[in-house]
Design a protein around this motif. Sequence first.
Motif, PDB file in Angstrom:
ATOM      1  N   VAL A 128      38.287  47.785  45.758  1.00  0.00           N
ATOM      2  CA  VAL A 128      37.549  47.945  44.503  1.00  0.00           C
ATOM      3  C   VAL A 128      38.341  48.828  43.543  1.00  0.00           C
ATOM      4  O   VAL A 128      38.487  48.516  42.359  1.00  0.00           O
ATOM      5  CB  VAL A 128      36.140  48.535  44.764  1.00  0.00           C
ATOM      6  CG1 VAL A 128      35.431  48.837  43.460  1.00  0.00           C
ATOM      7  CG2 VAL A 128      35.329  47.578  45.621  1.00  0.00           C
ATOM      8  N   LYS A 129      38.898  49.929  44.070  1.00  0.00           N
ATOM      9  CA  LYS A 129      39.698  50.812  43.217  1.00  0.00           C
ATOM     10  C   LYS A 129      40.950  50.087  42.723  1.00  0.00           C
ATOM     11  O   LYS A 129      41.348  50.254  41.571  1.00  0.00           O
ATOM     12  CB  LYS A 129      40.067  52.096  43.966  1.00  0.00           C
ATOM     13  CG  LYS A 129      38.880  53.032  44.143  1.00  0.00           C
ATOM     14  CD  LYS A 129      39.283  54.369  44.683  1.00  0.00           C
ATOM     15  CE  LYS A 129      39.632  54.279  46.122  1.00  0.00           C
ATOM     16  NZ  LYS A 129      39.900  55.578  46.759  1.00  0.00           N
ATOM     17  N   ALA A 130      41.547  49.273  43.586  1.00  0.00           N
ATOM     18  CA  ALA A 130      42.730  48.508  43.173  1.00  0.00           C
ATOM     19  C   ALA A 130      42.377  47.526  42.060  1.00  0.00           C
ATOM     20  O   ALA A 130      43.183  47.302  41.143  1.00  0.00           O
ATOM     21  CB  ALA A 130      43.317  47.770  44.367  1.00  0.00           C
ATOM     22  N   TYR A 131      41.179  46.967  42.105  1.00  0.00           N
ATOM     23  CA  TYR A 131      40.736  46.069  41.035  1.00  0.00           C
ATOM     24  C   TYR A 131      40.684  46.820  39.699  1.00  0.00           C
ATOM     25  O   TYR A 131      41.201  46.348  38.686  1.00  0.00           O
ATOM     26  CB  TYR A 131      39.359  45.496  41.379  1.00  0.00           C
ATOM     27  CG  TYR A 131      38.708  44.784  40.223  1.00  0.00           C
ATOM     28  CD1 TYR A 131      39.096  43.487  39.883  1.00  0.00           C
ATOM     29  CD2 TYR A 131      37.733  45.407  39.451  1.00  0.00           C
ATOM     30  CE1 TYR A 131      38.513  42.838  38.814  1.00  0.00           C
ATOM     31  CE2 TYR A 131      37.152  44.766  38.380  1.00  0.00           C
ATOM     32  CZ  TYR A 131      37.542  43.476  38.072  1.00  0.00           C
ATOM     33  OH  TYR A 131      36.972  42.835  36.998  1.00  0.00           O
ATOM     34  N   PHE A 132      40.094  48.002  39.711  1.00  0.00           N
ATOM     35  CA  PHE A 132      39.977  48.762  38.463  1.00  0.00           C
ATOM     36  C   PHE A 132      41.351  49.259  37.996  1.00  0.00           C
ATOM     37  O   PHE A 132      41.600  49.328  36.803  1.00  0.00           O
ATOM     38  CB  PHE A 132      38.996  49.925  38.627  1.00  0.00           C
ATOM     39  CG  PHE A 132      37.567  49.482  38.526  1.00  0.00           C
ATOM     40  CD1 PHE A 132      36.987  49.256  37.295  1.00  0.00           C
ATOM     41  CD2 PHE A 132      36.820  49.255  39.659  1.00  0.00           C
ATOM     42  CE1 PHE A 132      35.679  48.818  37.199  1.00  0.00           C
ATOM     43  CE2 PHE A 132      35.509  48.824  39.578  1.00  0.00           C
ATOM     44  CZ  PHE A 132      34.940  48.602  38.342  1.00  0.00           C
ATOM     45  N   VAL A 133      42.236  49.596  38.928  1.00  0.00           N
ATOM     46  CA  VAL A 133      43.591  49.999  38.543  1.00  0.00           C
ATOM     47  C   VAL A 133      44.317  48.827  37.894  1.00  0.00           C
ATOM     48  O   VAL A 133      45.039  49.001  36.917  1.00  0.00           O
ATOM     49  CB  VAL A 133      44.360  50.538  39.767  1.00  0.00           C
ATOM     50  CG1 VAL A 133      45.849  50.684  39.461  1.00  0.00           C
ATOM     51  CG2 VAL A 133      43.788  51.875  40.197  1.00  0.00           C
ATOM     52  N   SER A 134      44.094  47.608  38.419  1.00  0.00           N
ATOM     53  CA  SER A 134      44.746  46.442  37.815  1.00  0.00           C
ATOM     54  C   SER A 134      44.221  46.167  36.410  1.00  0.00           C
ATOM     55  O   SER A 134      44.936  45.632  35.572  1.00  0.00           O
ATOM     56  CB  SER A 134      44.557  45.209  38.696  1.00  0.00           C
ATOM     57  OG  SER A 134      43.208  44.769  38.656  1.00  0.00           O
ATOM     58  N   LYS A 135      42.968  46.523  36.147  1.00  0.00           N
ATOM     59  CA  LYS A 135      42.381  46.292  34.821  1.00  0.00           C
ATOM     60  C   LYS A 135      42.715  47.397  33.828  1.00  0.00           C
ATOM     61  O   LYS A 135      42.949  47.134  32.657  1.00  0.00           O
ATOM     62  CB  LYS A 135      40.851  46.171  34.926  1.00  0.00           C
ATOM     63  CG  LYS A 135      40.372  44.989  35.722  1.00  0.00           C
ATOM     64  CD  LYS A 135      40.710  43.703  35.013  1.00  0.00           C
ATOM     65  CE  LYS A 135      40.242  42.509  35.816  1.00  0.00           C
ATOM     66  NZ  LYS A 135      40.707  41.264  35.238  1.00  0.00           N
ATOM     67  N   TYR A 136      42.671  48.669  34.295  1.00  0.00           N
ATOM     68  CA  TYR A 136      42.820  49.804  33.379  1.00  0.00           C
ATOM     69  C   TYR A 136      44.100  50.614  33.598  1.00  0.00           C
ATOM     70  O   TYR A 136      44.408  51.488  32.812  1.00  0.00           O
ATOM     71  CB  TYR A 136      41.624  50.758  33.536  1.00  0.00           C
ATOM     72  CG  TYR A 136      40.319  50.169  33.073  1.00  0.00           C
ATOM     73  CD1 TYR A 136      39.948  50.215  31.744  1.00  0.00           C
ATOM     74  CD2 TYR A 136      39.451  49.568  33.973  1.00  0.00           C
ATOM     75  CE1 TYR A 136      38.752  49.679  31.311  1.00  0.00           C
ATOM     76  CE2 TYR A 136      38.246  49.033  33.563  1.00  0.00           C
ATOM     77  CZ  TYR A 136      37.908  49.085  32.228  1.00  0.00           C
ATOM     78  OH  TYR A 136      36.723  48.550  31.811  1.00  0.00           O
ATOM     79  N   GLY A 137      44.794  50.397  34.706  1.00  0.00           N
ATOM     80  CA  GLY A 137      45.966  51.201  35.022  1.00  0.00           C
ATOM     81  C   GLY A 137      45.583  52.412  35.865  1.00  0.00           C
ATOM     82  O   GLY A 137      44.412  52.630  36.172  1.00  0.00           O
TER      83      GLY A 137
END
Length: 147
Positions: free
Chosen positions: A91-100
Amino acid sequence: MKRNTLLISAALLAAISGRASAQAAGASAAPVAQQAAADPVLEARTNAVAAQLRCPVCQGVSIQDSPAELAQQMRGLVREQLRTGKSPDEVKAYFVSKYGEWILLQPRASGFNLLVYALPVLAVLGGLAVIVVAMRRWTKPPETPST
């Protein structure tokens, strides 16, 4: 004036039609925060992940603590991804891919981010070294003149 009235009318119609379609599909009209109480384990996992993600609207606040609507939507997205079986890291990797990497409240200790963790320690050690050298100079007995 007519243009503003037309835009407001279009926005109201879109809101009404969106709500009607959501109710027709059987979706709950309750706020995202109220949808969470059904499963306490899932809610605890959601809170743990949401506490580690930064709110894009508020400064320095996690999406867990932020009252912003975007943060509530992001919490709902975290909850849905955990419900589908994704791990907290995914889940955190998903948000990192979206926002950095900026979206993480605690940056990963790798690469350039290591400076965030190493610089305070190096600054304290440097300060202690300066203090030790100064203390030795101050406590050193004065040299006696040679005769």
